[in-house]
Design an enzyme around this catalytic site. Structure first.
Site: not given
Ligand SMILES: O=C1NC(=O)NC(C(=O)O)N1
Length: 311
Positions: A45, A130
């Site tokens: 993540k 993001c």
């Molecule tokens: O880079 C991102 N892409 C997304 O679609 N959602 C996550 C997030 O919101 O953390 N981050």
């Protein structure tokens, strides 16, 4: 026999599929479940320097055509993922990628420097896209800021790295971004695409939006994004000689994985589908891809990668 293996970044992967950053990869248990599955690699993540709770819930919603999310980078913080990278079983033959999404250029460089000092085989995938931190635009849509950031990344990190790009929708933008990316020889790959930012899903029964953050705006994934993802893969495959493109967006079966590789993808990430099916999706999609290849007479991915025909 059908060979689904991929050799890139100076290492081999036993297959071509792995998770999209953000899905099934926030906790160590999730990362280990992906590694233990038929996935050929693991990406964590997106990490910020400090742990983050992320946006208020509801912040994720599945729809008949995919998903909308405004998670807001909830994550355990960089040190948690660096610690996992210290203990990761690289001998498993499955590469580990660390997604980094610092809230500032300094934070991204601090994480890159810290990773460099460890001398681990883990490869950074710096998230330029993001769409869900309120008040923070997607870096990848600011060409000058992206150019500055990549110069700083080169100074902060001596090894090979990649970036997660937002979707682009105009040939002028593909060209402008490629011109910037091509200045960086150690930028070894781009992952196309992140979610299509700031969509709005409406529930006509409640007459309301379906997620709380940003009055319902969120990144789209799933079937909604497949044609856009394929376009970004094919355009950057053409425009970035010597770099790899990782396909991400709309993969839910062997068919979409095949399309991404035909468009030029070196490897393929799975997001929305993984969120709902779990890591068993990797064995299913791999099997479906192998069946498709066998029917078409392809014995390896190299036999058709980037060979999308035009008319
Ligand atoms: O880079 C991102 N892409 C997304 O679609 N959602 C996550 C997030 O919101 O953390 N981050």
């Amino acid at each position: 026999a059908i060979d689904l293996s991929v050799t890139w970044l100076g290492q081999a992967m036993p297959g071509c599929l792995y998770n999209a950053s953000g899905v099934w990869c926030r906790e160590e248990e999730e990362l280990e479940a992906v590694r233990a599955s038929a996935a050929a690699a693991v990406v964590s993540k997106s990490a910020t320097l400090a742990p983050r709770d992320g946006n208020p819930e509801p912040r994720y919603c599945q729809t008949p055509l995919g998903s909308i999310n405004s998670m807001g980078l909830p994550n355990r913080g960089f040190d948690y993922y660096l610690d996992y990278a210290r203990r990761y079983r690289y001998g498993s033959g499955k590469p580990l990628f660390l997604s980094l999404s610092g809230l500032s250029l300094d934070d991204n460089c601090a994480m890159l420097r810290a990773l460099a000092e460890e001398g681990l085989p883990a490869v950074p995938e710096v998230n330029l896209s993001c769409p869900n931190v309120p008040g923070k635009p997607q870096l990848g849509y600011d060409f000058a800021a992206t150019a500055e950031a990549l110069d700083a990344f080169d100074a902060a990190y001596p090894g090979l790295y990649g970036v997660k790009l937002p979707p682009y929708f105009d040939p002028a933008h593909f060209a402008a971004m490629a011109e910037i990316l091509n200045r960086h020889p150690r930028l070894a790959f781009v992952t196309c695409i992140n979610s299509i930012g700031n969509g709005l899903v409406v529930d006509i029964d409640s007459e309301a939006v379906v997620i709380k953050p940003k009055d319902g705006l969120g990144g789209l994934g799933g079937d909604y994004v497949l044609p856009t993802a394929l376009a970004n893969v094919r355009e950057f495959y053409r425009l970035l000689p010597g770099k790899d493109v990782v396909g991400c967006g709309g993969v839910k079966s062997g068919r979409e994985a095949f399309m991404h590789i035909l468009a030029g993808a070196r490897a393929v990430q799975v997001g929305t589908c993984l969120y709902h099916e779990g890591p068993g999706a990797f064995a299913r999609i791999s099997s479906e891809l192998a069946v498709l290849m066998r029917a078409k007479g392809y014995r390896s991915l190299d036999a058709f990668r980037g060979k999308l025909r035009t008319l």
